[in-house]
Design a protein around this motif. Structure first.
Motif, PDB file in Angstrom:
ATOM      1  N   ASN A  52      44.932  31.745  54.562  1.00 28.60           N
ATOM      2  CA  ASN A  52      44.474  32.845  53.687  1.00 28.60           C
ATOM      3  C   ASN A  52      45.637  33.719  53.233  1.00 28.60           C
ATOM      4  O   ASN A  52      45.581  34.315  52.151  1.00 28.60           O
ATOM      5  CB  ASN A  52      43.440  33.688  54.406  1.00 28.60           C
ATOM      6  N   GLU A  53      46.658  33.821  54.072  1.00 29.42           N
ATOM      7  CA  GLU A  53      47.805  34.666  53.721  1.00 29.42           C
ATOM      8  C   GLU A  53      48.502  34.155  52.460  1.00 29.42           C
ATOM      9  O   GLU A  53      49.116  34.927  51.707  1.00 29.42           O
ATOM     10  CB  GLU A  53      48.793  34.726  54.891  1.00 29.42           C
ATOM     11  N   ALA A  54      48.379  32.862  52.239  1.00 30.67           N
ATOM     12  CA  ALA A  54      49.020  32.289  51.044  1.00 30.67           C
ATOM     13  C   ALA A  54      48.330  32.748  49.760  1.00 30.67           C
ATOM     14  O   ALA A  54      48.915  32.705  48.673  1.00 30.67           O
ATOM     15  CB  ALA A  54      48.980  30.772  51.122  1.00 30.67           C
ATOM     16  N   PHE A  55      47.090  33.204  49.877  1.00 31.44           N
ATOM     17  CA  PHE A  55      46.343  33.657  48.725  1.00 31.44           C
ATOM     18  C   PHE A  55      46.383  35.185  48.549  1.00 31.44           C
ATOM     19  O   PHE A  55      45.739  35.725  47.662  1.00 31.44           O
ATOM     20  CB  PHE A  55      44.865  33.212  48.841  1.00 31.44           C
ATOM     21  N   ALA A  56      47.106  35.849  49.433  1.00 31.70           N
ATOM     22  CA  ALA A  56      47.191  37.313  49.348  1.00 31.70           C
ATOM     23  C   ALA A  56      47.919  37.704  48.068  1.00 31.70           C
ATOM     24  O   ALA A  56      48.924  37.109  47.675  1.00 31.70           O
ATOM     25  CB  ALA A  56      47.918  37.869  50.554  1.00 31.70           C
TER      26      ALA A  56
END
Length: 251
Positions: free
Chosen positions: A244-248
């Motif tokens: 999910n951090e990659a989509f922040a």
């Protein structure tokens, strides 16, 4: 023992285990009600975890990771209440044990006159250790409160007793005079010990009920599947978080 049998759960965590306590009867049952409730709630929670896992297996839109996280989330929710109840029950038992132990170790007030009590203590002090202890035990068994309170109502050395031995006989006297309370104390101690011992079994049962993801690889020797690694719910959640951090969106 309860007639409820669930082969998915260890018999040591089934309802009714409180009834296995040696001193469990009409006198002690009211004191162990919370213990029975805690065990019953834990059993039902374990059942619900197994049921949730079976239900997750039927969901065609979930992969293994989603099923594992869903089951673990359910387990965390239901066990939060169970662990709280279990802990409060142990704390209450410990508090009641401390209170009753204090009563069963309280000093006694001598029943004999001062002069008679002095003579009784002098007599016991004159005896050798073996006969002294035998005489005091016989007085306790006979319910001779005049003799017992004279010996135990004064300083230990006045009757030739060591402090620890004096305390032991005092406890025995109270137990003999209050057998129901002594039974209650034994029952509560057994219940507290049982809950403490079974707590580790409970947490292990929860972990086993939730399960994990087992990854197999073919053996380099004969090609048979060999367990390569296991993935826990915590590891899945970590992978999801990192994904999910990659989509922040940067601020």
């Amino acid at each position: 023992m309860s007639d409820i049998i669930d082969v998915r759960i260890s018999p040591t965590l089934h309802p009714g285990i409180t009834g296995e306590i040696a001193d469990y009867d009409d006198y002690t049952r009211p004191l162990l009600g919370a213990t029975e409730t805690a065990v019953d709630e834990a059993f039902k929670a374990l059942q619900s975890i197994h049921d949730a896992k079976a239900g997750a297996e039927k969901n065609p839109t979930w992969n293994d990771a989603a099923r594992l996280v869903a089951t673990d989330s359910h387990a965390t929710k239901v066990m939060s209440k169970v662990y709280g109840s279990w802990s409060r029950t142990v704390d209450t038992l410990d508090a009641n044990i401390t209170k009753l132990e204090g009563e069963l170790n309280a000093p006694v007030e001598q029943r004999a006159t001062a002069s008679m009590a002095s003579e009784i203590r002098s007599y016991f002090r004159s005896l050798d250790p073996g006969p002294r202890m035998n005489a005091l035990r016989q007085a306790i068994e006979a319910g001779d409160d005049t003799t017992v309170t004279a010996v135990l109502g004064g300083r230990p050395y006045l009757s030739g007793l060591e402090p620890d031995l004096h305390a032991e006989f005092l406890h025995d006297w109270h137990n003999a005079q209050r057998p129901v309370d002594a039974k209650k104390l034994r029952a509560m101690k057994a219940a507290a010990e049982m809950l403490n011992n079974r707590y580790k079994l409970l947490t292990k049962a929860v972990t086993e009920a939730v399960g994990d993801i087992k990854v197999y690889e073919p053996s380099k020797v004969d090609g048979r599947p060999v367990l390569f690694k296991t993935i826990t719910p915590a590891q899945v959640r970590k992978q999801v978080k990192e994904s999910n951090e990659a989509f922040a969106i940067p601020v």
